[in-house]
Design a protein around this motif. Structure first.
Motif, mmCIF file in Angstrom:
data_model
loop_
_atom_site.group_PDB
_atom_site.id
_atom_site.type_symbol
_atom_site.label_atom_id
_atom_site.label_comp_id
_atom_site.label_asym_id
_atom_site.label_seq_id
_atom_site.Cartn_x
_atom_site.Cartn_y
_atom_site.Cartn_z
ATOM 1 N N PRO A 34 -72.852 5.409 -45.765
ATOM 2 C CA PRO A 34 -73.914 5.639 -44.822
ATOM 3 C C PRO A 34 -75.211 4.513 -45.126
ATOM 4 O O PRO A 34 -75.512 4.186 -43.751
ATOM 5 N N LEU A 35 -75.236 3.839 -45.883
ATOM 6 C CA LEU A 35 -75.942 2.530 -46.016
ATOM 7 C C LEU A 35 -75.645 1.479 -45.128
ATOM 8 O O LEU A 35 -76.472 0.929 -44.420
ATOM 9 N N ILE A 36 -74.350 1.344 -45.059
ATOM 10 C CA ILE A 36 -73.877 0.296 -44.057
ATOM 11 C C ILE A 36 -74.176 0.682 -42.711
ATOM 12 O O ILE A 36 -74.565 -0.470 -42.051
ATOM 13 N N MET A 37 -74.169 1.953 -42.480
ATOM 14 C CA MET A 37 -74.470 2.187 -41.078
ATOM 15 C C MET A 37 -75.896 1.772 -40.701
ATOM 16 O O MET A 37 -76.211 1.868 -39.432
ATOM 17 N N VAL A 38 -76.632 1.648 -41.550
ATOM 18 C CA VAL A 38 -78.083 1.569 -41.394
ATOM 19 C C VAL A 38 -78.281 -0.200 -41.634
ATOM 20 O O VAL A 38 -79.002 -0.538 -40.780
ATOM 21 N N CYS A 39 -77.641 -0.623 -42.800
ATOM 22 C CA CYS A 39 -77.854 -1.925 -43.045
ATOM 23 C C CYS A 39 -77.449 -3.039 -41.748
ATOM 24 O O CYS A 39 -78.144 -3.850 -41.093
ATOM 25 N N VAL A 40 -75.966 -2.680 -41.352
ATOM 26 C CA VAL A 40 -75.453 -3.731 -40.206
ATOM 27 C C VAL A 40 -76.582 -3.587 -38.989
ATOM 28 O O VAL A 40 -76.651 -4.918 -38.463
ATOM 29 N N THR A 91 -91.776 -16.430 -41.343
ATOM 30 C CA THR A 91 -91.749 -15.990 -42.809
ATOM 31 C C THR A 91 -91.698 -14.676 -42.975
ATOM 32 O O THR A 91 -91.032 -14.327 -44.205
ATOM 33 N N VAL A 92 -92.215 -13.689 -42.255
ATOM 34 C CA VAL A 92 -92.167 -12.349 -42.590
ATOM 35 C C VAL A 92 -90.755 -11.764 -42.315
ATOM 36 O O VAL A 92 -90.240 -11.008 -43.201
ATOM 37 N N TYR A 93 -90.167 -12.509 -41.265
ATOM 38 C CA TYR A 93 -88.872 -12.023 -40.930
ATOM 39 C C TYR A 93 -87.815 -12.467 -42.187
ATOM 40 O O TYR A 93 -86.958 -11.567 -42.675
ATOM 41 N N ALA A 94 -88.178 -13.945 -42.569
ATOM 42 C CA ALA A 94 -87.042 -14.177 -43.661
ATOM 43 C C ALA A 94 -87.304 -13.324 -45.105
ATOM 44 O O ALA A 94 -86.411 -12.944 -45.722
ATOM 45 N N ALA A 95 -88.773 -12.767 -45.232
ATOM 46 C CA ALA A 95 -88.930 -11.775 -46.477
ATOM 47 C C ALA A 95 -88.119 -10.475 -46.265
ATOM 48 O O ALA A 95 -87.621 -9.962 -47.066
ATOM 49 N N LEU A 96 -88.467 -9.942 -44.932
ATOM 50 C CA LEU A 96 -87.727 -8.640 -44.803
ATOM 51 C C LEU A 96 -86.300 -8.985 -44.967
ATOM 52 O O LEU A 96 -85.423 -8.164 -45.227
ATOM 53 N N GLY A 97 -85.472 -10.316 -44.405
ATOM 54 C CA GLY A 97 -84.190 -10.632 -44.357
ATOM 55 C C GLY A 97 -83.820 -10.574 -46.047
ATOM 56 O O GLY A 97 -82.730 -10.017 -46.230
ATOM 57 N N LEU A 98 -84.719 -11.179 -46.596
ATOM 58 C CA LEU A 98 -84.279 -10.703 -48.244
ATOM 59 C C LEU A 98 -83.878 -9.544 -48.593
ATOM 60 O O LEU A 98 -83.002 -9.166 -49.404
ATOM 61 N N ALA A 99 -85.199 -8.779 -48.374
ATOM 62 C CA ALA A 99 -84.767 -7.254 -48.791
ATOM 63 C C ALA A 99 -83.646 -6.682 -48.321
ATOM 64 O O ALA A 99 -83.059 -5.976 -48.787
ATOM 65 N N LEU A 100 -83.292 -7.182 -46.999
ATOM 66 C CA LEU A 100 -82.209 -6.505 -46.322
ATOM 67 C C LEU A 100 -80.724 -6.941 -46.929
ATOM 68 O O LEU A 100 -79.974 -6.115 -47.101
ATOM 69 N N LEU A 101 -80.851 -8.334 -47.332
ATOM 70 C CA LEU A 101 -79.785 -8.861 -48.009
ATOM 71 C C LEU A 101 -79.372 -8.200 -49.199
ATOM 72 O O LEU A 101 -78.254 -7.788 -49.455
ATOM 73 N N ILE A 102 -80.750 -8.086 -50.154
ATOM 74 C CA ILE A 102 -80.326 -7.272 -51.294
ATOM 75 C C ILE A 102 -79.771 -5.856 -51.090
ATOM 76 O O ILE A 102 -78.633 -5.373 -51.583
ATOM 77 N N LEU A 103 -80.193 -5.127 -49.949
ATOM 78 C CA LEU A 103 -80.055 -3.626 -49.753
ATOM 79 C C LEU A 103 -78.379 -3.696 -49.266
ATOM 80 O O LEU A 103 -77.660 -2.989 -49.647
ATOM 81 N N SER A 104 -77.911 -4.789 -48.585
ATOM 82 C CA SER A 104 -76.574 -4.977 -47.892
ATOM 83 C C SER A 104 -75.738 -4.995 -48.965
ATOM 84 O O SER A 104 -74.415 -4.603 -49.122
#
Lengths: 363, 215
Positions: A46-52, A19-32
């Motif tokens: 540079p953001l891509i270099m962090v997101c991927v 659940t925690v990972y899925a929530a983190l994933g949601l944030a990461l998805l938006i950031l990506s």
């Protein structure tokens, strides 16, 4: 009983983590998505270099959890991205098929996956308290993860081609370097000695009648040069392919090595019969290097070599009771071992906490 | 003295035959492969065999194996093994039956003809002749061991010469000391190694080597 309860508790933990990972994933998805959009104004690069890398790490965490739940590990097969440039690297990352696969998985995981894992928390807690048979939602979630994240055959093959290309290049480099070393050793060693031997003989021949005592001395010098040339050739041959390895195979050669080592070394072998010569050679030199390291760095008093053959593989463990703190990133010796093994798809694992003991596992 | 010789390299074989015959050895048969060697050893029961480690058909340690097998049939059959390289493992296998009459030398040692012939005679007489390189390896390995760590450099030198199969007289000549001084050194070595002193030269050497290689 206790074990069963513990297994259920762990499933609750797993649901929580998902659940925690899925929530983190949601944030990461938006950031990506934002990063991708921002590529047009360069900020996205540079953001891509962090997101991927974050996506990959998160996906690997999911693979690990789902693998545990399903009782079968899920492999990951990301191709290495070799581009280094500030623009080239993010572009290559964006163009990698795995990035888009991960993104679509993030989308599913932050919606369906999130719902499933929240449901799974409730379900696993009830399972735990009421001792219901099993948690369906958690398993469904795990299947979902496996379905989307297990590498396709194509991806695995691509990864394998990349690994093989790299190990082949390393093998070729190593061999070329070896040949150069042998050439140099022959040139500076045995060849030079043979020249001086020939000179001594020539002079002795000339002096034979005029000055027999000097001729005698020259002959003695020739003999000494001859002995030295032989000694150097012997050392060279040992470095290329130890004769005892050809005579006795891996176990015999290791016995001989152990005898010549100023350490208490125990050799345990489950091997019967001979292995292919290149494998014997690679394993022998890997163990020899490992023992050299033990003597040079560990201050260990005893070491142990274990050889076994589960399935068609060869497993070699070298352990000692020394200081520990060995790091493959630091030692050329350990890197050399890894390189030798890579030619056979072999792997080297090092466990060496500070304070010891050090265990090298080679496969 | 009757000799069986095994050496697959034709030039070396001829050279060794010439060398041995020049020193009043009778080379009853010279062979160039392992199976022939096994047969020749059992057939001739020579006073001493001079054997190359690596022989056809396998080009591995054929000669060594044949020699060890023959010594199982004819206990104490004197064998001098020659090799391009020395392995402690092989020295140990040769010495394993503790019967003596064993030599293990680098081929280079043939260059010093007098010493080589002495070694052949030593082995034929039931003594041992270990290559200095084997001894050096043994000693370097044992540095960490307590008993040998206590040896003085002179004692160590005496032990090396002893293990090579030299008599007290020869050791005395080599070290430029009297035989009495050698005896003092050897007694001190034995007491450090915990070996009871003995009059028999070869037994002493064997005991030392057994001690060194067994531990």
């Amino acid at each position: 009983m206790l074990a069963k309860v513990w297994a259920r508790v762990r499933r609750v933990g797993c649901a929580l983590a998902l659940t925690v990972y899925a929530a983190l994933g949601l944030a990461l998805l938006i950031l990506s998505v934002v990063s991708l959009a921002l590529i047009v104004v360069w900020v996205g690069l540079p953001l891509i270099m962090v997101c991927v890398p974050a996506q990959r790490a998160l996906a690997n965490q999911h693979r690990r959890l789902a693998g545990w739940l399903l009782g079968a590990p899920i492999r990951s097969a990301y191709l290495r991205v070799d581009e280094r440039g500030l623009v080239a690297r993010p572009v290559a990352l964006v163009r990698a098929a795995s990035t888009w696969r991960d993104l679509s998985w993030l989308l599913v995981n932050s919606s369906v996956g999130l719902a499933l894992s929240i449901g799974a928390i409730v379900e696993t807690v009830f399972d735990l308290l009421l001792f219901l048979p099993g948690s369906v939602l958690l398993t469904i979630d795990a299947h979902l993860i496996r379905g989307m994240l297990a590498p396709s055959e194509r991806a695995e093959l691509a990864k394998r081609v990349q690994d093989l290309t790299e190990s082949r290049a390393e093998t070729v480099d190593t061999q070329a370097a070896e040949l150069r070393r042998i050439e140099r050793d022959l040139h500076d060693g045995a060849q030079a000695r043979l020249v001086s031997l020939g000179m001594s003989l020539g002079l002795a021949e000339e002096r034979l009648e005029a000055d027999p005592s000097q001729a005698r001395q020259l002959l003695a010098e020739a003999r000494a040069a001859n002995s030295q040339a032989l000694a150097e050739l012997r050392d060279l041959v040992r470095g290329i392919h130890p004769p005892v390895l050809a005579d006795r195979g891996l176990v015999g050669a290791l016995q001989a090595l152990v005898l010549a080592t100023p350490l208490e070394v125990e050799l345990v072998s489950e091997l019967s019969g001979r292995l292919p010569a290149p494998v014997e050679s690679a394993a022998y030199f890997a163990v020899a290097e490992a023992l050299t390291n033990v003597i040079k760095h560990s201050t260990a008093t005893r070491a142990r070599i274990e050889l076994s053959r589960p399935d068609a593989r060869l497993l070699v463990h070298v352990s000692d009771d020394g200081l520990g703190g060995a790091d493959p990133a630091n030692g050329t010796g350990l890197r050399g071992i890894a390189r030798r093994l890579s030619a056979f798809d072999g792997r080297l694992e090092v466990s060496s906490p500070t304070g010891g003991p050090t265990v090298l596992s080679m496969e | 003295m009757r000799v069986v010789l095994a050496e697959d390299h034709a030039q070396l074989r001829e050279g060794l035959i010439r060398l041995l015959e020049a020193h009043d050895f009778d080379v009853v048969e010279a062979v160039d492969n392992g199976p022939s060697l096994s047969r020749a050893l059992l057939e001739h029961r020579p006073d001493v065999a001079v054997v190359d480690v690596r022989l056809p058909p396998t080009f591995t340690d054929e000669g060594l194996r044949a020699a060890i097998a023959a010594r199982r049939e004819i206990p104490g059959l004197p064998v001098l093994v020659l090799s391009q390289y020395v392995e402690q493992l092989y020295a140990r296998e040769l010495l394993a039956d503790r019967r003596g009459g064993v030599g293990y030398l680098l081929k280079d040692r043939v260059f010093n003809v007098a010493q080589f012939i002495e070694a052949v005679r030593q082995v034929a007489g039931g003594g041992t002749a270990m290559d200095p390189e084997v001894i050096a390896q043994l000693l370097s390995r044992r540095v960490a061991d307590q008993p040998l760590a206590g040896l003085t450099p002179r004692e160590r030198e005496a032990l090396e010469l002893m293990a090579e199969g030299r008599s007290n007289a020869a050791i005395a000549a080599r070290m430029f000391i009297t035989e009495k001084a050698v005896a003092k050194h050897t007694n001190s070595i034995f007491s450090r190694l915990g070996l009871p002193p003995s009059e028999d030269d070869n037994r002493r050497v064997l005991a030392v080597l057994a001690y060194l290689s067994d531990r």
